[in-house]
Motif scaffolding. Structure first.
Motif, PDB file in Angstrom:
ATOM      1  N   HIS A 125       0.840  -1.192   0.000  1.00 19.48           N
ATOM      2  CA  HIS A 125       0.000   0.000   0.000  1.00 19.48           C
ATOM      3  C   HIS A 125       0.880   1.249   0.000  1.00 19.48           C
ATOM      4  O   HIS A 125       2.059   1.195   0.346  1.00 19.48           O
TER       5      HIS A 125
ATOM      6  N   GLN B 186      -5.866  -5.491   7.304  1.00 20.78           N
ATOM      7  CA  GLN B 186      -5.765  -4.031   7.227  1.00 20.78           C
ATOM      8  C   GLN B 186      -5.771  -3.517   5.791  1.00 20.78           C
ATOM      9  O   GLN B 186      -5.651  -2.309   5.565  1.00 20.78           O
TER      10      GLN B 186
ATOM     11  N   THR C 130      -6.953  -2.084   2.371  1.00 16.28           N
ATOM     12  CA  THR C 130      -8.039  -1.150   2.118  1.00 16.28           C
ATOM     13  C   THR C 130      -8.543  -1.295   0.680  1.00 16.28           C
ATOM     14  O   THR C 130      -7.939  -1.988  -0.142  1.00 16.28           O
ATOM     15  N   THR C 131      -9.646  -0.624   0.416  1.00 14.98           N
ATOM     16  CA  THR C 131     -10.189  -0.597  -0.951  1.00 14.98           C
ATOM     17  C   THR C 131     -10.218   0.832  -1.473  1.00 14.98           C
ATOM     18  O   THR C 131     -10.893   1.121  -2.465  1.00 14.98           O
ATOM     19  N   THR C 132      -9.500   1.720  -0.785  1.00 12.56           N
ATOM     20  CA  THR C 132      -9.452   3.117  -1.218  1.00 12.56           C
ATOM     21  C   THR C 132      -9.028   3.180  -2.677  1.00 12.56           C
ATOM     22  O   THR C 132      -8.058   2.539  -3.087  1.00 12.56           O
TER      23      THR C 132
ATOM     24  N   THR D 276      -3.963   8.102   4.438  1.00 13.38           N
ATOM     25  CA  THR D 276      -4.817   6.936   4.220  1.00 13.38           C
ATOM     26  C   THR D 276      -4.100   5.969   3.287  1.00 13.38           C
ATOM     27  O   THR D 276      -3.637   6.364   2.208  1.00 13.38           O
TER      28      THR D 276
END
Length: 539
Positions: free
Chosen positions: A121, A148, A150-152, A164
């Motif tokens: 990430h 942990q 994410t799909t941001t 983020t």
């Protein structure tokens, strides 16, 4: 006049007799002498046609006249198109004795490795990224535990919240079109991992400023490299790319500042001994692969110089020294030495650590192991400052080699001691120039060091940051900058890189034999390719 010319020749001969390459120059074979003439002729020809000062090259300060050994980042594109570079790229280089592992694989390759990892990430500290902040807003990378992830969707979206985490593939695929899309993401990351000419020769053109940029590249690369799946491939890429440039032995400095690496599960839980296990396994795999291809002579092996930062306290250093001792006992064939790394001008000097370092020597005697010091010292333009004074302490503490030693030319007695005790200087020519210790190769103190009879191993230091991958670029810059240099000089650098390595006597004997065979092939290549043009065919 005849008497004067005789005295002149004698004086020149006496002066050059001190150089490490003097004995080899007198013992060159007939074919080596012909190859040397060819190299010198090509150097002279390209001095007129490439580096003649008539063709301006694009430079941060406007068109600049070209000359041999000029600023590397400006000259790189011209260098790779020369005959001389093509020849030197095929030359066996021996050993690479000074390189920091976390800056040895091309930035674009590291990015490719990262993009293959779904756990990877990226985030940034600001809410917006635009054309004016691409150079100053740095990406931060981290492999996260699966719970942990994410799909941001984007790191450049107006709704992005600072810090983020965004999956690296999402960040790349959805990178703002106004910033270049996916290729713009690649450029953003690669620029953060390298120093470009506008920085080295413009915005960061002092040693203090360029070190700020230099250190920032490691803050970006750390989150990428210190992840077991990437680190494993990274080590492999480093070893193979070294072999491709003619380097058969490597002694990288590995920074053990972080006590754990991030494992495949995304947790920071992989201790130093596992780092060694991975390195050892990958090294053996690479050797086996090349041996199956009949390329045994191309790879001798590798050992590791255990390193930590020179900003620790003495108490903290004791932990690292004990860790190094434990690793030496478990991996006696891999630990080559110990070093303290970091910006000498701003961090703690060796004298600050004298007590734990001298205690370390006694601890080795108790345990029956030997871990030589291989200290960075004198990587400075200062005279009498703490970084310059590190040279005295490095020598008094018995350093096996000196990393950089840039300021040693100011100290005739220290050079005399290095000559007497056989202390080799790990000179990193392009690194010294890009980090603003010198403006160009003709201004570098290397000739003075050689002319005092001190042995030198040419090294690349942090090639992924400077773009001087392998050793061919450093050999090129040094060779073109001095008309005293011949094939004997090149050969001496190559042989010294093995002679002053941490290989044992048996390993060195094998390495020299392999080098001799490869050197003969190289000399024949020069003669076969260019001999007819110069009337110097091989016999």
């Amino acid at each position: 006049m005849e008497t004067y010319l005789k005295r002149r020749s004698e004086l020149i001969a006496q002066d050059r007799a001190l150089r490490p390459d003097h004995a080899i120059a007198k013992a060159l074979s007939a074919d080596e002498q012909k190859a040397s003439e060819i190299l010198r002729s090509i150097r002279a020809s390209e001095d007129r046609t490439v580096w003649n000062g008539k063709l301006p090259v694009k430079h941060i300060h406007g068109p600049q006249q070209m000359f041999p050994g000029m600023e590397f980042l400006t000259a790189r594109d011209s260098i790779v198109n020369t005959k001389l570079f093509d020849i030197l790229s095929k030359m066996p280089k021996g050993g690479l004795l000074h390189a920091h592992l976390d800056a040895t694989v091309r930035a674009d390759v590291l990015l490719r490795l990262a993009l293959e990892q779904p756990a990877m990430h990226v985030r940034m500290p600001s809410a917006s990224l635009n054309a004016s902040t691409l150079k100053t807003v740095l990406p931060e990378f981290r492999a996260l535990p699966k719970n942990q992830w994410t799909t941001t969707g984007s790191i450049t979206d107006a709704a992005y919240t600072p810090n983020t985490w965004v999956p690296i593939q999402n960040a790349r695929s959805n990178f703002g079109a106004e910033l270049g899309g996916s290729s713009g993401f690649d450029r953003w990351v690669i620029d953060a991992l390298m120093i470009d000419p506008s920085e080295a020769y413009g915005t960061h053109n002092t040693t203090a400023k360029i070190w700020e940029k230099f250190q920032s590249t490691f803050s970006v690369s750390d989150g990428l490299i210190r992840f077991v799946p990437i680190w494993t491939q990274y080590v492999r890429e480093f070893l193979l790319s070294s072999v491709e440039d003619g380097i058969s032995y490597v002694e990288p400095r590995i920074l053990f500042w972080f006590k754990y690496m991030v494992g495949e599960d995304g947790e920071e839980n992989v201790p130093h001994r596992v780092w060694f296990q991975i390195y050892d396994r990958v090294l053996n795999e690479v050797k086996e692969e090349l041996e199956k291809q009949g390329r045994d002579d191309e790879v001798i092996g590798s050992k590791i110089i255990y390193s930590t930062l020179r900003n620790v306290t003495c108490e903290e250093l004791e932990w690292y020294l004990e860790d190094c001792l434990a690793l030496k006992q478990e991996f006696p064939h891999l630990v080559a030495g110990f070093d303290l790394v970091g910006h000498e001008d701003s961090l703690k000097p060796l004298i600050y650590y004298a007590e734990p370092l001298l205690k370390f020597v006694e601890r080795q005697k108790e345990l029956g192991v030997h871990i030589p010091f291989i200290f960075h010292a004198g990587e400075t333009i200062g005279d009498g400052g703490v970084a310059d004074m590190n040279l005295y302490d490095a020598i008094l503490m018995g350093t096996q080699r000196i990393g950089h030693g840039f300021s040693i030319a100011k100290h005739p007695r220290l050079m005399e001691i290095c000559r007497e005790k056989g202390i080799c200087i790990e000179i990193c020519p392009i690194s010294n120039e890009v980090l603003r210790l010198t403006g160009s190769m003709p201004m570098h103190p290397l000739p003075a060091i050689l002319n005092h009879g001190v042995h030198v191993a040419l090294c690349s230091d942090d090639p992924s940051v400077f773009g001087n991958m392998g050793l061919s670029f450093d050999f090129f810059q040094v060779f073109v900058a001095s008309e005293v240099n011949t094939i004997a000089t090149l050969r001496e650098f190559v042989w010294d890189s093995i002679r002053f390595s941490s290989l044992d006597d048996t390993e060195k004997q094998y390495a020299f034999a392999a080098l001799e065979r490869r050197w003969t092939v190289f000399v024949n290549h020069v003669l076969d390719t260019y001999g007819e043009s110069f009337g110097l065919e091989s016999q």
